[in-house]
Motif scaffolding. Structure first.
Motif, PDB file in Angstrom:
ATOM      1  N   VAL A 184      43.056 -15.862 -11.451  1.00 11.43           N
ATOM      2  CA  VAL A 184      42.277 -16.786 -10.621  1.00 11.43           C
ATOM      3  C   VAL A 184      41.881 -17.970 -11.498  1.00 11.43           C
ATOM      4  N   ALA A 185      41.901 -19.153 -10.897  1.00  6.37           N
ATOM      5  CA  ALA A 185      41.569 -20.386 -11.622  1.00  6.37           C
ATOM      6  C   ALA A 185      40.375 -21.046 -10.947  1.00  6.37           C
ATOM      7  N   PRO A 186      39.166 -20.710 -11.376  1.00  2.00           N
ATOM      8  CA  PRO A 186      37.982 -21.294 -10.735  1.00  2.00           C
ATOM      9  C   PRO A 186      37.747 -22.741 -11.153  1.00  2.00           C
ATOM     10  N   THR A 187      37.084 -23.472 -10.279  1.00  2.00           N
ATOM     11  CA  THR A 187      36.533 -24.771 -10.614  1.00  2.00           C
ATOM     12  C   THR A 187      35.204 -24.557 -11.343  1.00  2.00           C
ATOM     13  N   VAL A 188      34.412 -25.605 -11.475  1.00  2.00           N
ATOM     14  CA  VAL A 188      33.061 -25.462 -12.009  1.00  2.00           C
ATOM     15  C   VAL A 188      32.359 -24.357 -11.233  1.00  2.00           C
ATOM     16  N   THR A 189      31.842 -23.383 -11.941  1.00  2.00           N
ATOM     17  CA  THR A 189      31.222 -22.226 -11.306  1.00  2.00           C
ATOM     18  C   THR A 189      29.762 -22.147 -11.731  1.00  2.00           C
ATOM     19  N   MET A 190      28.876 -21.959 -10.768  1.00  2.00           N
ATOM     20  CA  MET A 190      27.448 -22.124 -10.985  1.00  2.00           C
ATOM     21  C   MET A 190      26.785 -20.927 -11.663  1.00  2.00           C
ATOM     22  N   THR A 191      27.183 -20.722 -12.912  1.00  2.00           N
ATOM     23  CA  THR A 191      26.397 -19.849 -13.770  1.00  2.00           C
ATOM     24  C   THR A 191      25.116 -20.596 -14.150  1.00  2.00           C
ATOM     25  N   GLU A 192      24.196 -19.919 -14.802  1.00  2.00           N
ATOM     26  CA  GLU A 192      22.960 -20.584 -15.205  1.00  2.00           C
ATOM     27  C   GLU A 192      23.238 -21.765 -16.133  1.00  2.00           C
ATOM     28  N   LEU A 193      24.159 -21.565 -17.073  1.00  2.00           N
ATOM     29  CA  LEU A 193      24.477 -22.635 -18.002  1.00  2.00           C
ATOM     30  C   LEU A 193      25.167 -23.797 -17.297  1.00  2.00           C
ATOM     31  N   ALA A 194      26.083 -23.485 -16.397  1.00  2.00           N
ATOM     32  CA  ALA A 194      26.794 -24.554 -15.689  1.00  2.00           C
ATOM     33  C   ALA A 194      25.860 -25.330 -14.776  1.00  2.00           C
ATOM     34  N   ALA A 195      24.933 -24.644 -14.145  1.00  2.00           N
ATOM     35  CA  ALA A 195      23.989 -25.328 -13.252  1.00  2.00           C
ATOM     36  C   ALA A 195      23.184 -26.372 -14.017  1.00  2.00           C
ATOM     37  N   ALA A 196      22.789 -26.024 -15.237  1.00  2.00           N
ATOM     38  CA  ALA A 196      22.051 -26.982 -16.059  1.00  2.00           C
ATOM     39  C   ALA A 196      22.954 -28.117 -16.514  1.00  2.00           C
ATOM     40  N   ALA A 197      24.184 -27.784 -16.894  1.00  2.43           N
ATOM     41  CA  ALA A 197      25.100 -28.788 -17.424  1.00  2.43           C
ATOM     42  C   ALA A 197      25.527 -29.797 -16.370  1.00  2.43           C
ATOM     43  N   TRP A 198      25.612 -29.351 -15.112  1.00  2.00           N
ATOM     44  CA  TRP A 198      26.107 -30.225 -14.048  1.00  2.00           C
ATOM     45  C   TRP A 198      24.989 -30.748 -13.150  1.00  2.00           C
ATOM     46  N   SER A 199      23.754 -30.669 -13.591  1.00  2.00           N
ATOM     47  CA  SER A 199      22.640 -31.147 -12.769  1.00  2.00           C
ATOM     48  C   SER A 199      22.503 -32.663 -12.801  1.00  2.00           C
ATOM     49  N   ASP A 200      23.050 -33.311 -13.820  1.00  2.00           N
ATOM     50  CA  ASP A 200      22.986 -34.765 -13.943  1.00  2.00           C
ATOM     51  C   ASP A 200      23.933 -35.409 -12.929  1.00  2.00           C
TER      52      ASP A 200
END
Length: 242
Positions: free
Chosen positions: A175-191
């Motif tokens: 499986v090839a996911p896109t940006v996935t909303m883990t806790e770290l990703a949620a912070a990184a992509w909040s901007d």
């Protein structure tokens, strides 16, 4: 809903993110979960929360990875979810960064798949593997050179596994996911400056949640996909379609 009653699944990288979501979902659907991760506290909560059998291991250590798979024993399924990244540009790539990312994302996944397959063949065949890759293996993202190479490499290996293990009744997909909303990703992509240009390329208008990826993995493992092997399933809200 697919049932995995009385089946055993080994999950690498089970302590956090997609791996943890897979562990929780597979347990909910009746599977016996063998959870592998580096952080003992993460594994302790999985043991108490879902009754997982846990193995603390640093999969960057080849011998430790093989020993952990031996300890896990023969299972019905393997989810290769352990992953890491070191953000380095083409010009700034370091040998340490390369070894770290390739060691976890590719080499460890191949070792775990090999040991799983050997045990399955010895047991008479059957079973399924899902490798977790990324859309980064399909599109060029800034500072992701080694990460992209590791994920594209795992997709190529998935196809070879499917070819060689198919005669033994073992299915292998990715499986090839896109940006996935883990806790770290949620912070990184909040901007918004970072998020908005990426989001506009997602026709569904959202990134993936860890549960989205876990459910897709469960589908590929299940008897509802009996002749699906050698496939790479994008879980990307349409990102690769546009």
């Amino acid at each position: 809903m697919n049932s995995f009653a009385d089946k055993t699944v080994i999950i690498t990288g089970a302590g956090k993110g997609i791996g943890r979501a897979c562990a929780e979902l597979m347990a909910q659907r009746g599977a016996h979960v063998v959870a592998m991760a580096r952080t003992p506290s993460d594994l302790e909560t999985l043991a108490s929360g879902i009754g997982a059998r846990t193995i603390t291991v640093d999969l960057a250590d080849n011998a430790a990875a093989r020993a952990a798979m031996t300890e896990a024993g023969t299972a019905d399924y393997l989810i290769n979810c352990a992953g890491t990244n070191v953000l380095e540009s083409v010009l700034d790539m370091t040998e340490d960064g390369y070894e770290t990312v390739m060691g976890i994302n590719l080499r460890a996944a191949l070792i775990c798949a090999q040991e799983f397959a050997r045990a399955r063949v010895k047991a008479g065949g059957g079973g399924a593997i899902v490798n977790v890759t990324s859309i980064a293996g399909h599109r060029g993202f800034q500072d992701h050179m080694v990460y992209a190479a590791s994920k594209a490499g795992l997709e190529g290996a998935t196809r070879v596994m499917a070819k060689e293990l198919g005669p033994h009744g073992i299915r292998v997909n990715a499986v090839a996911p896109t940006v996935t909303m883990t806790e770290l990703a949620a912070a990184a992509w909040s901007d918004p400056a970072k998020k908005d240009p990426m989001m506009v390329r997602h026709p569904m208008g959202r990134f993936a949640e860890v549960e989205d990826v876990a459910r897709s993995i469960a589908m590929l493992l299940s008897d509802d996909a009996p002749v699906v092997t050698g496939a790479v399933l994008p879980i990307d809200g349409g990102f690769l379609a546009v």
